[in-house]
Write a protein that holds these residues in place. Structure first.
Motif, PDB file in Angstrom:
ATOM      1  N   HIS A  24     -43.285  17.020  27.391  1.00 26.14           N
ATOM      2  CA  HIS A  24     -43.096  15.574  27.244  1.00 26.14           C
ATOM      3  C   HIS A  24     -42.312  15.227  25.975  1.00 26.14           C
ATOM      4  O   HIS A  24     -41.354  14.453  26.036  1.00 26.14           O
ATOM      5  N   GLU A  25     -42.714  15.823  24.858  1.00 25.12           N
ATOM      6  CA  GLU A  25     -42.042  15.496  23.590  1.00 25.12           C
ATOM      7  C   GLU A  25     -40.566  15.873  23.626  1.00 25.12           C
ATOM      8  O   GLU A  25     -39.709  15.108  23.177  1.00 25.12           O
ATOM      9  N   GLU A  26     -40.273  17.053  24.159  1.00 26.19           N
ATOM     10  CA  GLU A  26     -38.870  17.502  24.231  1.00 26.19           C
ATOM     11  C   GLU A  26     -38.036  16.567  25.101  1.00 26.19           C
ATOM     12  O   GLU A  26     -36.918  16.185  24.730  1.00 26.19           O
ATOM     13  N   LEU A  27     -38.584  16.179  26.233  1.00 35.07           N
ATOM     14  CA  LEU A  27     -37.830  15.307  27.142  1.00 35.07           C
ATOM     15  C   LEU A  27     -37.655  13.904  26.567  1.00 35.07           C
ATOM     16  O   LEU A  27     -36.613  13.268  26.784  1.00 35.07           O
ATOM     17  N   MET A  28     -38.650  13.444  25.827  1.00 34.97           N
ATOM     18  CA  MET A  28     -38.497  12.125  25.191  1.00 34.97           C
ATOM     19  C   MET A  28     -37.425  12.183  24.102  1.00 34.97           C
ATOM     20  O   MET A  28     -36.638  11.244  23.943  1.00 34.97           O
ATOM     21  N   ARG A  29     -37.349  13.296  23.351  1.00 30.64           N
ATOM     22  CA  ARG A  29     -36.312  13.445  22.315  1.00 30.64           C
ATOM     23  C   ARG A  29     -34.920  13.541  22.931  1.00 30.64           C
ATOM     24  O   ARG A  29     -33.944  13.081  22.340  1.00 30.64           O
ATOM     25  N   GLN A  30     -34.819  14.132  24.132  1.00 29.72           N
ATOM     26  CA  GLN A  30     -33.510  14.242  24.797  1.00 29.72           C
ATOM     27  C   GLN A  30     -32.986  12.866  25.208  1.00 29.72           C
ATOM     28  O   GLN A  30     -31.799  12.695  25.410  1.00 29.72           O
ATOM     29  N   ASN A  31     -33.915  11.936  25.366  1.00 25.14           N
ATOM     30  CA  ASN A  31     -33.560  10.559  25.718  1.00 25.14           C
ATOM     31  C   ASN A  31     -32.724  10.475  26.997  1.00 25.14           C
ATOM     32  O   ASN A  31     -31.797   9.678  27.099  1.00 25.14           O
TER      33      ASN A  31
ATOM     34  N   HIS B 227     -44.961  11.047  40.705  1.00 22.35           N
ATOM     35  CA  HIS B 227     -43.972  10.021  40.374  1.00 22.35           C
ATOM     36  C   HIS B 227     -44.474   9.185  39.200  1.00 22.35           C
ATOM     37  O   HIS B 227     -43.745   8.391  38.649  1.00 22.35           O
ATOM     38  N   ARG B 228     -45.728   9.367  38.874  1.00 23.10           N
ATOM     39  CA  ARG B 228     -46.346   8.633  37.764  1.00 23.10           C
ATOM     40  C   ARG B 228     -46.222   9.495  36.521  1.00 23.10           C
ATOM     41  O   ARG B 228     -46.977  10.426  36.304  1.00 23.10           O
ATOM     42  N   LEU B 229     -45.245   9.234  35.699  1.00 15.77           N
ATOM     43  CA  LEU B 229     -44.901  10.121  34.596  1.00 15.77           C
ATOM     44  C   LEU B 229     -45.957  10.166  33.495  1.00 15.77           C
ATOM     45  O   LEU B 229     -46.003  11.128  32.731  1.00 15.77           O
ATOM     46  N   SER B 230     -46.827   9.167  33.391  1.00 15.70           N
ATOM     47  CA  SER B 230     -47.870   9.223  32.372  1.00 15.70           C
ATOM     48  C   SER B 230     -48.813  10.402  32.616  1.00 15.70           C
ATOM     49  O   SER B 230     -49.433  10.904  31.684  1.00 15.70           O
ATOM     50  N   SER B 231     -48.893  10.872  33.859  1.00 13.34           N
ATOM     51  CA  SER B 231     -49.762  12.013  34.160  1.00 13.34           C
ATOM     52  C   SER B 231     -49.116  13.336  33.763  1.00 13.34           C
ATOM     53  O   SER B 231     -49.785  14.363  33.738  1.00 13.34           O
TER      54      SER B 231
ATOM     55  N   LYS C  82     -32.979  10.956  31.552  1.00 13.55           N
ATOM     56  CA  LYS C  82     -33.549  10.244  32.699  1.00 13.55           C
ATOM     57  C   LYS C  82     -35.085  10.188  32.610  1.00 13.55           C
ATOM     58  O   LYS C  82     -35.687   9.166  32.913  1.00 13.55           O
ATOM     59  N   TYR C  83     -35.718  11.305  32.206  1.00 12.16           N
ATOM     60  CA  TYR C  83     -37.177  11.327  32.073  1.00 12.16           C
ATOM     61  C   TYR C  83     -37.625  10.250  31.083  1.00 12.16           C
ATOM     62  O   TYR C  83     -38.522   9.466  31.378  1.00 12.16           O
ATOM     63  N   ALA C  84     -37.013  10.222  29.913  1.00  7.29           N
ATOM     64  CA  ALA C  84     -37.400   9.248  28.874  1.00  7.29           C
ATOM     65  C   ALA C  84     -37.184   7.828  29.373  1.00  7.29           C
ATOM     66  O   ALA C  84     -38.027   6.951  29.158  1.00  7.29           O
ATOM     67  N   GLU C  85     -36.086   7.614  30.073  1.00  3.79           N
ATOM     68  CA  GLU C  85     -35.792   6.276  30.600  1.00  3.79           C
ATOM     69  C   GLU C  85     -36.868   5.841  31.596  1.00  3.79           C
ATOM     70  O   GLU C  85     -37.414   4.740  31.504  1.00  3.79           O
ATOM     71  N   MET C  86     -37.186   6.736  32.548  1.00  6.01           N
ATOM     72  CA  MET C  86     -38.182   6.396  33.564  1.00  6.01           C
ATOM     73  C   MET C  86     -39.585   6.285  32.956  1.00  6.01           C
ATOM     74  O   MET C  86     -40.375   5.442  33.363  1.00  6.01           O
ATOM     75  N   PHE C  87     -39.882   7.146  31.980  1.00  5.77           N
ATOM     76  CA  PHE C  87     -41.194   7.083  31.336  1.00  5.77           C
ATOM     77  C   PHE C  87     -41.379   5.717  30.670  1.00  5.77           C
ATOM     78  O   PHE C  87     -42.420   5.093  30.791  1.00  5.77           O
ATOM     79  N   ARG C  88     -40.351   5.251  29.967  1.00  6.76           N
ATOM     80  CA  ARG C  88     -40.443   3.948  29.277  1.00  6.76           C
ATOM     81  C   ARG C  88     -40.592   2.803  30.288  1.00  6.76           C
ATOM     82  O   ARG C  88     -41.387   1.882  30.062  1.00  6.76           O
ATOM     83  N   LEU C  89     -39.856   2.863  31.390  1.00  7.53           N
ATOM     84  CA  LEU C  89     -39.974   1.826  32.419  1.00  7.53           C
ATOM     85  C   LEU C  89     -41.397   1.779  32.981  1.00  7.53           C
ATOM     86  O   LEU C  89     -41.976   0.714  33.151  1.00  7.53           O
ATOM     87  N   GLN C  90     -41.938   2.969  33.282  1.00  8.53           N
ATOM     88  CA  GLN C  90     -43.291   3.018  33.821  1.00  8.53           C
ATOM     89  C   GLN C  90     -44.315   2.601  32.775  1.00  8.53           C
ATOM     90  O   GLN C  90     -45.321   1.974  33.096  1.00  8.53           O
ATOM     91  N   ALA C  91     -44.085   2.953  31.531  1.00 12.80           N
ATOM     92  CA  ALA C  91     -45.011   2.581  30.462  1.00 12.80           C
ATOM     93  C   ALA C  91     -45.116   1.067  30.352  1.00 12.80           C
ATOM     94  O   ALA C  91     -46.194   0.522  30.129  1.00 12.80           O
ATOM     95  N   GLU C  92     -43.996   0.390  30.535  1.00 15.07           N
ATOM     96  CA  GLU C  92     -44.014  -1.079  30.508  1.00 15.07           C
ATOM     97  C   GLU C  92     -44.842  -1.618  31.668  1.00 15.07           C
ATOM     98  O   GLU C  92     -45.648  -2.533  31.503  1.00 15.07           O
ATOM     99  N   LYS C  93     -44.633  -1.037  32.865  1.00 10.19           N
ATOM    100  CA  LYS C  93     -45.322  -1.516  34.060  1.00 10.19           C
ATOM    101  C   LYS C  93     -46.821  -1.261  34.006  1.00 10.19           C
ATOM    102  O   LYS C  93     -47.636  -2.109  34.345  1.00 10.19           O
ATOM    103  N   TYR C  94     -47.210  -0.022  33.601  1.00 10.97           N
ATOM    104  CA  TYR C  94     -48.608   0.364  33.645  1.00 10.97           C
ATOM    105  C   TYR C  94     -49.315   0.191  32.306  1.00 10.97           C
ATOM    106  O   TYR C  94     -50.491   0.492  32.178  1.00 10.97           O
ATOM    107  N   GLY C  95     -48.602  -0.208  31.285  1.00 17.51           N
ATOM    108  CA  GLY C  95     -49.219  -0.439  29.985  1.00 17.51           C
ATOM    109  C   GLY C  95     -49.562   0.850  29.259  1.00 17.51           C
ATOM    110  O   GLY C  95     -50.513   0.914  28.510  1.00 17.51           O
ATOM    111  N   THR C  96     -48.788   1.908  29.489  1.00 19.52           N
ATOM    112  CA  THR C  96     -49.028   3.185  28.823  1.00 19.52           C
ATOM    113  C   THR C  96     -48.556   3.102  27.393  1.00 19.52           C
ATOM    114  O   THR C  96     -47.420   2.686  27.132  1.00 19.52           O
TER     115      THR C  96
END
Length: 191
Positions: free
Chosen positions: A165-172, A140-144, A174-188
């Motif tokens: 990871h790169e492809e899913l971030m470009r698609q923008n 559930h920790r997308l940074s991993s 659900k993955y990209a949305e959740m990754f950004r939310l977690q990045a804010e929380k965990y400081g990724t």
């Protein structure tokens, strides 16, 4: 030394799960070694000695029959062990190991995943251990997942996105949305 420790750990774990399997493996190895010693040393020496000494055919035949009878028991044990017992005990072992893993996974202390340093060390250790293997890693920790070759994003039990990871971030999506939310929380920094 590490290999010996790992083998002893697996042996202890297997003994705890299936004592009969460990005992059968030991007996099979013992029978195999005894057969090798007998046929390599005693059997050949007796036959050659019998031919040189001119023993009667009856004595040689009696030795062959007794040898075959004695070693028929380990051979029957080996056939039973390899063709019947292994399959049954494998299923039992797999079931018990899976149950142990499930119990361990469901009782894991989730606070350790809140510790970013621990989680990063865990992820790097997992990647190093899986360098030449296929690994299915559920997180559930997308940074991993950043280092994964292929990521499957699930929602409500269905695959909704697939890619690295790169492809899913470009698609923008659900993955990209959740990754950004977690990045804010965990400081990724990779958001």
């Amino acid at each position: 030394m590490e290999t010996i420790k790992n083998n002893l750990y697996v042996l202890k774990l297997l003994f705890r799960i299936s004592k009969g399997r460990v005992i059968c493996i030991f007996l099979q190895s013992l029978f195999d070694y005894a057969s090798w010693v007998f046929y390599s040393l005693i059997f050949v020496k007796f036959l050659l000695g019998s031919l040189e000494q001119g023993r009667s055919f009856g004595q040689i035949l009696l030795f062959l029959v007794v040898s075959a009878s004695v070693f028929a028991i380990p051979a029957l044990f080996g056939a039973w062990y390899n063709n019947i017992y292994c399959y049954k005990s494998d299923a039992d072992i797999y079931e018990k190991v899976n149950r142990m893993l499930y119990e361990k996974a469901t009782s894991v202390e989730l606070e350790c995943y809140e510790d970013t340093e621990f989680y990063n060390r865990f992820t790097l250790a997992m990647l190093a251990a899986a360098e030449h293997k296929t690994v299915v890693f559920i997180s559930h920790r997308l940074s991993s997942t950043v280092m994964a070759d292929r990521i499957y994003m699930f929602e409500a039990g269905k695959i909704i996105e697939v890619g690295n990871h790169e492809e899913l971030m470009r698609q923008n999506g659900k993955y990209a949305e959740m990754f950004r939310l977690q990045a804010e929380k965990y400081g990724t920094a990779q958001a």
